[in-house]
Design a protein around this motif. Structure first.
Motif, PDB file in Angstrom:
ATOM      1  N   VAL A 134      -6.693 -55.969  28.239  1.00  0.00           N
ATOM      2  CA  VAL A 134      -6.776 -55.598  26.823  1.00  0.00           C
ATOM      3  C   VAL A 134      -6.058 -54.262  26.635  1.00  0.00           C
ATOM      4  N   TYR A 135      -4.941 -54.290  25.881  1.00  0.00           N
ATOM      5  CA  TYR A 135      -4.136 -53.094  25.639  1.00  0.00           C
ATOM      6  C   TYR A 135      -4.275 -52.631  24.187  1.00  0.00           C
ATOM      7  N   GLU A 136      -3.913 -51.376  23.940  1.00  0.00           N
ATOM      8  CA  GLU A 136      -3.778 -50.913  22.561  1.00  0.00           C
ATOM      9  C   GLU A 136      -2.673 -51.714  21.889  1.00  0.00           C
ATOM     10  N   TYR A 137      -2.825 -51.941  20.581  1.00  0.00           N
ATOM     11  CA  TYR A 137      -1.875 -52.763  19.829  1.00  0.00           C
ATOM     12  C   TYR A 137      -0.759 -51.891  19.277  1.00  0.00           C
ATOM     13  N   MET A 138       0.491 -52.248  19.571  1.00  0.00           N
ATOM     14  CA  MET A 138       1.653 -51.497  19.110  1.00  0.00           C
ATOM     15  C   MET A 138       2.238 -52.217  17.892  1.00  0.00           C
ATOM     16  N   ARG A 139       2.008 -51.659  16.719  1.00  0.00           N
ATOM     17  CA  ARG A 139       2.294 -52.338  15.457  1.00  0.00           C
ATOM     18  C   ARG A 139       3.784 -52.586  15.230  1.00  0.00           C
ATOM     19  N   ASN A 140       4.637 -51.719  15.753  1.00  0.00           N
ATOM     20  CA  ASN A 140       6.056 -51.807  15.410  1.00  0.00           C
ATOM     21  C   ASN A 140       6.884 -52.600  16.409  1.00  0.00           C
ATOM     22  N   GLY A 141       6.223 -53.363  17.289  1.00  0.00           N
ATOM     23  CA  GLY A 141       6.959 -54.233  18.197  1.00  0.00           C
ATOM     24  C   GLY A 141       7.665 -53.471  19.309  1.00  0.00           C
ATOM     25  N   SER A 142       8.726 -54.076  19.822  1.00  0.00           N
ATOM     26  CA  SER A 142       9.429 -53.504  20.968  1.00  0.00           C
ATOM     27  C   SER A 142      10.687 -52.762  20.531  1.00  0.00           C
ATOM     28  N   LEU A 143      11.219 -51.976  21.458  1.00  0.00           N
ATOM     29  CA  LEU A 143      12.480 -51.275  21.196  1.00  0.00           C
ATOM     30  C   LEU A 143      13.604 -52.279  20.957  1.00  0.00           C
ATOM     31  N   ALA A 144      13.518 -53.445  21.591  1.00  0.00           N
ATOM     32  CA  ALA A 144      14.541 -54.473  21.377  1.00  0.00           C
ATOM     33  C   ALA A 144      14.579 -54.915  19.921  1.00  0.00           C
ATOM     34  N   ASP A 145      13.389 -54.993  19.276  1.00  0.00           N
ATOM     35  CA  ASP A 145      13.358 -55.351  17.859  1.00  0.00           C
ATOM     36  C   ASP A 145      14.100 -54.315  17.026  1.00  0.00           C
ATOM     37  N   PHE A 146      13.918 -53.020  17.362  1.00  0.00           N
ATOM     38  CA  PHE A 146      14.567 -51.951  16.611  1.00  0.00           C
ATOM     39  C   PHE A 146      16.085 -51.959  16.823  1.00  0.00           C
ATOM     40  N   LEU A 147      16.510 -52.177  18.076  1.00  0.00           N
ATOM     41  CA  LEU A 147      17.937 -52.052  18.392  1.00  0.00           C
ATOM     42  C   LEU A 147      18.728 -53.290  18.015  1.00  0.00           C
ATOM     43  N   PHE A 148      18.155 -54.479  18.255  1.00  0.00           N
ATOM     44  CA  PHE A 148      18.937 -55.704  18.129  1.00  0.00           C
ATOM     45  C   PHE A 148      18.501 -56.602  16.973  1.00  0.00           C
ATOM     46  N   GLY A 149      17.250 -56.447  16.507  1.00  0.00           N
ATOM     47  CA  GLY A 149      16.762 -57.401  15.511  1.00  0.00           C
ATOM     48  C   GLY A 149      16.468 -56.816  14.157  1.00  0.00           C
ATOM     49  N   SER A 150      16.377 -55.487  14.030  1.00  0.00           N
ATOM     50  CA  SER A 150      15.965 -54.886  12.768  1.00  0.00           C
ATOM     51  C   SER A 150      17.131 -54.745  11.811  1.00  0.00           C
ATOM     52  N   ARG A 151      16.840 -54.947  10.535  1.00  0.00           N
ATOM     53  CA  ARG A 151      17.850 -54.700   9.509  1.00  0.00           C
ATOM     54  C   ARG A 151      18.058 -53.208   9.303  1.00  0.00           C
ATOM     55  N   LEU A 152      17.041 -52.414   9.615  1.00  0.00           N
ATOM     56  CA  LEU A 152      17.106 -50.965   9.417  1.00  0.00           C
ATOM     57  C   LEU A 152      17.397 -50.306  10.758  1.00  0.00           C
ATOM     58  N   LYS A 153      18.638 -49.956  11.024  1.00  0.00           N
ATOM     59  CA  LYS A 153      19.009 -49.367  12.303  1.00  0.00           C
ATOM     60  C   LYS A 153      18.477 -47.935  12.417  1.00  0.00           C
ATOM     61  N   THR A 154      18.110 -47.585  13.624  1.00  0.00           N
ATOM     62  CA  THR A 154      17.569 -46.262  13.883  1.00  0.00           C
ATOM     63  C   THR A 154      18.685 -45.221  13.862  1.00  0.00           C
ATOM     64  N   ASP A 155      18.420 -44.042  13.236  1.00  0.00           N
ATOM     65  CA  ASP A 155      19.429 -42.997  13.189  1.00  0.00           C
ATOM     66  C   ASP A 155      19.487 -42.279  14.538  1.00  0.00           C
ATOM     67  N   TRP A 156      20.443 -41.326  14.675  1.00  0.00           N
ATOM     68  CA  TRP A 156      20.639 -40.639  15.950  1.00  0.00           C
ATOM     69  C   TRP A 156      19.408 -39.863  16.369  1.00  0.00           C
ATOM     70  N   GLU A 157      18.801 -39.153  15.407  1.00  0.00           N
ATOM     71  CA  GLU A 157      17.618 -38.374  15.765  1.00  0.00           C
ATOM     72  C   GLU A 157      16.505 -39.275  16.289  1.00  0.00           C
ATOM     73  N   GLY A 158      16.346 -40.416  15.655  1.00  0.00           N
ATOM     74  CA  GLY A 158      15.323 -41.357  16.114  1.00  0.00           C
ATOM     75  C   GLY A 158      15.606 -41.886  17.500  1.00  0.00           C
ATOM     76  N   ARG A 159      16.877 -42.183  17.789  1.00  0.00           N
ATOM     77  CA  ARG A 159      17.231 -42.704  19.117  1.00  0.00           C
ATOM     78  C   ARG A 159      17.078 -41.637  20.205  1.00  0.00           C
ATOM     79  N   ILE A 160      17.378 -40.389  19.849  1.00  0.00           N
ATOM     80  CA  ILE A 160      17.178 -39.300  20.819  1.00  0.00           C
ATOM     81  C   ILE A 160      15.696 -39.153  21.146  1.00  0.00           C
ATOM     82  N   ALA A 161      14.852 -39.208  20.089  1.00  0.00           N
ATOM     83  CA  ALA A 161      13.411 -39.086  20.312  1.00  0.00           C
ATOM     84  C   ALA A 161      12.886 -40.223  21.180  1.00  0.00           C
TER      85      ALA A 161
END
Length: 735
Positions: free
Chosen positions: A596-623
């Motif tokens: 039983v793990y904590e639930y991560m609401r925003n999915g995986s990094l793969a969703d952000f990089l390859f599947g999201s319509r809203l691409k992460t900005d540079w500051e977000g990717r650095i963080a």
């Protein structure tokens, strides 16, 4: 800006000029020259277009009768800009119908239909029927009404204002969600006289909660507990009573909350114009803690809602936050419910339900002085519902008066005025005050302990017996300590890392779940949210529906599944870092092995990089990159037992609601003990992310494997594409 009435007046005047003749200097009538007439006609057409546009509803994606939604496919209708969505959203173990912000990652629901009803199953259909009603149709059973107007609805639309509307055949609005708010109002929405906002029960439970914001018909905006809508129970108001019977609460697009009367005159500005850069979005919500707040948020997917204004800064101000016979106190600025002496919580799991007496002496039958004690609570006040008051008496006299009165179960004593108020149970609206001028005198049973046996108020014992007893006790303590130390040393010699009969370590402090508990939490393992190398992950709800978790069921067909499960217990039980996904508990019943793990609401990094319509900005990717690096550094060098992940890739990096990256599945890797630096392993990672020498050769695994994988993933983060993508031509498949 002109309103519709102004445009109509302008059109009438232009028509009169165009149709009336003009006299020349000779007194004869002549009409405008063709050029002037053409200009006036052009202006007339422009104003007509403006008027028609103003009168027309901003109807986009018109929903016709017969249109439908289902939870698992076409689950929502979008507004024109895609800002808002109406339809099914996931709730508890099923789905609810509502409106939410669609363009932001954090699911923020602003309206819910039939909020007190249980969630819908996945086999229902939301339908705008041919009879003009919005209904939910289950496969079996009676249909559930969502919206119905006095006229037949010819169409519907989700507007960019966040308002879902039904139109008649004349394109007039006959029903709208803005008229039936739940806990939130949006810019352009009005809270009408006699209407109210009701808080949610909790952040994850959207049923009606404890608190109410009422736009009263006397012009006053007031907050109450839901079960005590009376003047004495109000805990915040705008003090605008007498402003009229048609005052409305409004929120504009600049983030200003204000009251307006029937003649469009300003009654009061509750907030000033918000000073937020860019073009933020706003909402005003009465939260589950009973405080009315104005929120703003930019369109950055990693931003959170910011509080621009709140009705109170003290979270204990809302009356009724704690239940009967309990009082609210602040700890690190967060409200906590506590029981006074002589009382216990009704439910330890839900402390806001209140407290009850832990003794059973009746004040009117047990009149002996030995039957009661008085305890004092300094600076704790309650609802003043006294049946008797005594003025100008000292505190001891107040205590004595309450003792003599069998109806008195508590007394509220005000130090400065020397006023004594006698109270009966239950006590309500308890709150710790900062003034220190109030003392609560509690009359509690002293005669019965928890087992119901008589306590002796005074106990006289011979001094010699006391000394002998103390020496005997000290001797026993020394003997017990010696035995414990001896046994502890033996255990250390045998090795505390040995597993018990089930292969589990004894010192793991995680919560142990039964298989039936997790089966119920996941609705019989129906909500599949992912599958990894070691098993399938399901979404579940624990703690009486108050916490969402991710439950991983390890595959029974894995040859070393039990050994890997034991590795998970030994490692993650003592591994804690903000950039690692936290393990909350486990289940091990025969062949059933679950984590039983904590639930991560925003999915995986793969969703952000390859599947999201809203691409992460540079500051977000650095963080994100720094978060991953810190987690890997902890696994390699800082935790008690060195851990090599062996499968660092975007799919194993999960994102929380704040945009913080956390490493998942590290507990399923082969552990490297200090004396096993040349260990070989069967875990070979994912092609494209693992170093070639470990993929093609039987080489010993070292921390360099993770460093190589991290480098590959860093390139993916920079380029927002996979390191190995078969969709490209042969020469471009590898990043």
């Amino acid at each position: 800006m002109y309103n519709i009435k102004d445009y109509k007046n302008i059109l009438i005047q232009i028509r009169m000029v165009c149709l009336s003749p003009e006299r020349d200097t000779q007194g004869s009538e002549s009409f405008y020259q063709p050029k002037m007439a053409f200009m006036i006609l052009f202006l007339l057409l422009c104003l007509s277009f403006i008027l028609n546009t103003t009168n027309a509803q901003p109807r986009n994606s018109i929903i016709r009768p017969g249109s439908s939604l289902s939870p698992n496919s076409n689950s929502h209708w979008l507004s024109e800009s895609g800002q808002f969505a109406f339809g099914f959203y996931r709730y508890g173990n099923g789905f609810s119908v509502g409106i939410w912000f669609e363009k932001i990652q954090q699911k923020t629901v602003v309206w819910t239909a039939n909020r007190d009803d249980p969630p819908f199953s996945s086999d229902v259909t939301l339908l705008l029927s041919t009879k003009g009603r919005l209904i939910v149709q289950p496969k079996q059973g009676q249909e559930i009404l969502i919206a119905s107007a006095s006229q037949l609805a010819s169409s519907a639309s989700m507007l960019d204002s966040g308002n879902f509307v039904l139109f008649n055949s004349s394109s007039a609005i006959i029903w709208q969600t803005f008229d039936f708010p739940t806990d939130t109002i949006l810019p352009g929405q009005h809270l009408l006289p006699g209407h109210s906002l009701v808080s949610n029960a909790s952040e994850t439970n959207h049923t009606r909660g404890k608190f109410l914001l009422v736009m009263q018909t006397d012009g006053n905006l007031v907050q109450y507990p839901v079960d005590s809508i009376e003047l004495e129970a109000a805990y915040w108001n705008t003090k605008t009573y007498g402003a009229g019977d048609n005052v409305t609460l409004n929120l504009d697009s600049n983030g200003t909350l204000y009251l307006l009367n029937a003649t469009a005159l300003l009654v009061q500005n509750i907030t000033e114009k918000a000073s937020v850069s860019g073009k933020p979005i706003y909402r005003a919500t009465i939260d589950a803690d009973g405080i009315f707040r104005l929120y703003s948020r930019s369109f950055n997917q990693f931003d959170n809602w910011s509080i621009q204004w709140s009705s109170s800064e003290n979270k204990c101000d809302p009356k009724g936050f704690c239940g009967v016979n309990s009082y609210c106190t602040l700890m690190d600025r967060d409200p906590v419910c506590q029981c006074p002496p002589g009382f216990d919580f009704i439910d330890q799991g839900q402390k806001d339900l209140g407290c009850h007496k832990n003794y059973n002496v009746d004040a009117c039958t047990g009149k002996s002085e030995q039957m009661f004690d008085f305890d004092e609570l300094i600076s704790v006040s309650w609802e003043v519902d006294a049946y008797s008051s005594l003025s100008s008496i000292p505190k001891d006299a107040c205590r004595e008066e309450c003792f003599r009165d069998c109806n008195c179960e508590a007394a509220l004593y005000q130090i400065e005025s020397q006023l004594c108020k006698k109270l009966k149970l239950p006590l309500r609206f308890g709150k710790r005050e900062l003034s220190g001028q109030v003392i609560t005198l509690l009359k509690i049973g002293a005669a019965l302990d928890r087992g119901g046996e008589r306590k002796q108020k005074e106990l006289r014992v011979d001094v010699l017996i006391i000394i002998i007893s103390c020496l005997t006790l000290a001797f026993l303590v020394v003997v017990c300590c010696s035995v414990l130390v001896y046994r502890h040393r033996n255990v250390r010699k045998k090795g505390i890392s040995n597993l018990d009969s089930n292969g589990l370590v004894e010192d793991v402090t995680l919560r142990s779940f039964t298989y039936e508990e997790l089966k119920h939490a996941t609705n019989n393992f129906t909500d599949n949210i992912g599958k990894g190398a070691f098993g399938t992950v399901f979404r579940g709800v624990i703690s009486n529906g108050s916490r969402i978790v991710a439950i991983k069921r390890l595959d029974k067909v894995v040859a070393e599944g039990e050994r890997e499960f034991n590795n998970e217990m030994k490692t993650i039980g003592n591994t804690h870092h903000k950039n690692l996904v936290q393990l909350l508990g486990y289940c091990h019943e025969g062949s059933n092995m679950l984590l039983v793990y904590e639930y991560m609401r925003n999915g995986s990094l793969a969703d952000f990089l390859f599947g999201s319509r809203l691409k992460t900005d540079w500051e977000g990717r650095i963080a994100i990159t720094l978060n991953i690096a810190r987690g890997i550094l902890y696994l390699h060098e800082e935790c008690e037992t060195q851990i090599i992940h062996c499968d660092i890739k975007p799919e194993n990096i999960l994102m929380d609601e704040k945009g913080c990256a956390k490493i998942a599945d590290f507990g399923l890797a082969k552990l490297l003990m200090p004396n096993q630096t040349k260990t070989y392993t069967g875990i070979r990672g994912t092609r494209g992310h693992v170093a070639p020498e470990w993929w093609h050769q039987n080489s010993p695994i070292t921390v360099k494997a993770d460093v190589y994988s991290f480098g590959i993933m860093l390139l993916e983060i920079i380029c927002c594409r996979r390191s190995l993508d078969m969709m490209f031509q042969t020469m471009k498949q590898y990043l």
